[in-house]
Motif scaffolding. Structure first.
Motif, PDB file in Angstrom:
ATOM      1  N   LEU A  39       0.831  -1.214   0.000  1.00  0.00           N
ATOM      2  CA  LEU A  39       0.000   0.000   0.000  1.00  0.00           C
ATOM      3  C   LEU A  39       0.860   1.257   0.000  1.00  0.00           C
ATOM      4  CD1 LEU A  39      -2.868  -1.096   2.442  1.00  0.00           C
ATOM      5  CD2 LEU A  39      -3.120  -0.512   0.019  1.00  0.00           C
ATOM      6  N   VAL A  83      -8.825  -0.968   3.475  1.00  0.00           N
ATOM      7  CA  VAL A  83      -8.672   0.459   3.796  1.00  0.00           C
ATOM      8  C   VAL A  83      -9.999   1.049   4.267  1.00  0.00           C
ATOM      9  CG1 VAL A  83      -8.082   2.725   2.813  1.00  0.00           C
ATOM     10  CG2 VAL A  83      -6.772   0.693   2.152  1.00  0.00           C
ATOM     11  N   ALA A 103      -3.806  -1.618   9.371  1.00  0.00           N
ATOM     12  CA  ALA A 103      -2.481  -2.235   9.373  1.00  0.00           C
ATOM     13  C   ALA A 103      -2.317  -3.134  10.594  1.00  0.00           C
ATOM     14  CB  ALA A 103      -1.381  -1.173   9.348  1.00  0.00           C
ATOM     15  N   ARG A 108      -0.631   7.779   9.351  1.00  0.00           N
ATOM     16  CA  ARG A 108      -0.982   7.520   7.954  1.00  0.00           C
ATOM     17  C   ARG A 108       0.075   8.165   7.063  1.00  0.00           C
ATOM     18  NH1 ARG A 108      -6.208   7.738   9.534  1.00  0.00           N
ATOM     19  NH2 ARG A 108      -6.240  10.013   9.697  1.00  0.00           N
ATOM     20  N   ARG A 151      -6.695   7.874  -0.762  1.00  0.00           N
ATOM     21  CA  ARG A 151      -6.187   6.789  -1.601  1.00  0.00           C
ATOM     22  C   ARG A 151      -7.080   6.551  -2.821  1.00  0.00           C
ATOM     23  NH1 ARG A 151      -2.293   3.371  -0.139  1.00  0.00           N
ATOM     24  NH2 ARG A 151      -1.374   3.558   1.951  1.00  0.00           N
ATOM     25  N   ASP A 175      -1.898   3.508   8.279  1.00  0.00           N
ATOM     26  CA  ASP A 175      -0.885   2.839   7.450  1.00  0.00           C
ATOM     27  C   ASP A 175       0.184   2.182   8.324  1.00  0.00           C
ATOM     28  OD1 ASP A 175      -1.071   5.528   5.070  1.00  0.00           O
ATOM     29  OD2 ASP A 175      -1.882   3.497   4.879  1.00  0.00           O
ATOM     30  N   SER A 187       3.729  -1.661   9.553  1.00  0.00           N
ATOM     31  CA  SER A 187       3.564  -0.704   8.441  1.00  0.00           C
ATOM     32  C   SER A 187       3.149  -1.430   7.175  1.00  0.00           C
ATOM     33  CB  SER A 187       4.882   0.036   8.176  1.00  0.00           C
ATOM     34  OG  SER A 187       4.876   0.627   6.872  1.00  0.00           O
ATOM     35  N   GLN A 188       2.304  -0.767   6.390  1.00  0.00           N
ATOM     36  CA  GLN A 188       1.995  -1.288   5.055  1.00  0.00           C
ATOM     37  C   GLN A 188       2.461  -0.296   3.986  1.00  0.00           C
ATOM     38  OE1 GLN A 188      -2.251  -2.319   5.852  1.00  0.00           O
ATOM     39  NE2 GLN A 188      -1.571  -4.451   5.738  1.00  0.00           N
ATOM     40  N   VAL A 189       3.298   0.666   4.424  1.00  0.00           N
ATOM     41  CA  VAL A 189       3.885   1.649   3.491  1.00  0.00           C
ATOM     42  C   VAL A 189       5.375   1.761   3.795  1.00  0.00           C
ATOM     43  CG1 VAL A 189       3.735   4.029   2.621  1.00  0.00           C
ATOM     44  CG2 VAL A 189       1.673   2.904   3.478  1.00  0.00           C
TER      45      VAL A 189
END
Ligand code: SOE
Length: 358
Positions: free
Chosen positions: A154, A164, A174, A203, A208, A219, A238-240
């Protein structure tokens, strides 16, 4: 073991492979529409497509229902499967809140049926080896438990997903999606239980997708925690994090030794000591019994994520046959994950430390 899979995405495919690896049959698939079910049933080589979830759970050719749908559908579908007298595998998170998760876990316990949640990282042989060595005292007193679970799927603001959306994914994204894996693994390997935590979330992108839809879910999350045995811990989720795919890592540090694991390099376990460190290979010849149970290939032929799911469904099949293996993650673990997630959300809202009910 005849399994009906509800859901037609990536996880349905992983579950289908694992059912067969465990000697089971994928007898039915149900999806968001009869046509989608037919398409995915053919793709997964399932025996038949069910016109609806209701048809699937009622079908006498289904022993186990595997719920692989978006999160908001888990409770109604798992409830329907239990009501129909089926065993149930339900993807995490079990429910969007701890109350629903607790009710569902209670229903499952009362049903006498097998109920499981695929906290599959427990099924790496090197993870089981760490658990065995810690249990026999090799770490001494564990006092610092830390790690992270970092992804990047992401990372772009153009990337979005049902997770999301609060309505389909839940209030936390997340942490609820992958932080729960880390916490389950920590508690499973160490035997500690989180009793209180302090969390902060963030975030990277406030909106998005192509329509720049505002985002209300996190995030990333940073969680500090204390355990019932007096340890201090922290986990970063984390997904970023560009370049991190499924970088789940832990280091459980004791007074005698530290045990470290990296899910992206799962063939080895690192054992740290003041006079030297060791790398334990996933070699069935040299692992403890409970770890060797899941080491199905010779050393040098790496096992991975799908093998964890295969091991999970092998233990589901054993439980269906009446022999539940140690370490099968049940709906109780799913309910615990929901309680931890609710504590993370509450603490992130207030900034206070929040207790996690036993
Ligand atoms: C997406 O973050 C995802 O597929 C999770 O939903 C899974 O639980 C995790 O094992 C891998 O990443």
């Amino acid at each position: 073991m005849r399994v009906g899979i509800v859901g037609t995405g990536f996880m349905a495919r992983v579950h289908a492979h694992a059912v067969r690896a465990a000697g089971g049959r994928v007898t039915r698939v149900a999806g968001s529409s009869p046509s989608r079910a037919r398409e995915v049933a053919a793709d997964l080589r399932a025996e038949q497509a069910s016109a609806s979830v209701e048809d699937l759970v009622a079908d006498p050719d289904v022993d186990v229902v595997s719920v692989c749908t978006p999160n908001h559908l888990h409770v109604p579908m798992a409830t329907a499967a239990l009501a129909a007298g089926r065993h149930v595998v339900c993807e995490k998170p079990l429910a969007l809140d701890p109350e629903d998760a607790g009710r569902l876990a209670g229903l499952a316990a009362d049903s006498g049926k097998v109920h499981a949640v695929p906290f599959v990282y427990r099924f790496y042989p090197t993870v089981r080896e760490a658990r065995e060595r810690i249990a026999r005292g090799d770490a001494g007193r564990l006092w610092l438990l830390h790690g992270s679970y970092l992804q990047d799927w992401l990372a772009s603001a153009s990337a979005t997903n049902w997770r999301v959306d609060t309505g389909r994914g839940g209030a936390s994204r997340a942490f609820a999606d992958i932080g729960v894996h880390w916490c389950d693994l920590m508690e499973f390997v160490t035997g500690h239980r989180i009793v209180a935590l302090s969390a902060a979330v963030a975030r990277a992108h406030e909106a998005r997708g192509e329509t720049a839809t505002p985002v209300a879910t996190e995030d990333g999350a940073s969680v500090l925690f204390r355990t019932d045995r007096g340890a201090l811990g922290s986990v970063l989720v984390s997904q970023v994090s560009p370049g991190r795919k499924n970088a789940l890592t832990f280091s459980f540090d004791g007074t005698e030794a530290s045990f470290a694991f990296d899910q992206q390099q799962p063939e080895t376990l690192w054992v740290g000591g003041t006079t030297g460190n060791r790398i334990v290979q996933r070699d069935p010849e040299h692992l403890s019994g409970p770890a060797g149970r899941y080491a199905v290939l010779p050393p040098g032929h790496p096992q991975g994520y799908q093998d964890c799911f295969n091991g999970f469904y092998t233990d589901v099949a054993s439980a269906v046959a009446g022999a539940q293996a140690d370490g099968l993650p049940t709906f109780e673990e799913g309910a615990r994950a929901a309680r931890i997630t609710a504590a993370v959300v509450a603490s992130a809202d207030t900034g206070d430390w929040v207790d996690v009910p036993a």
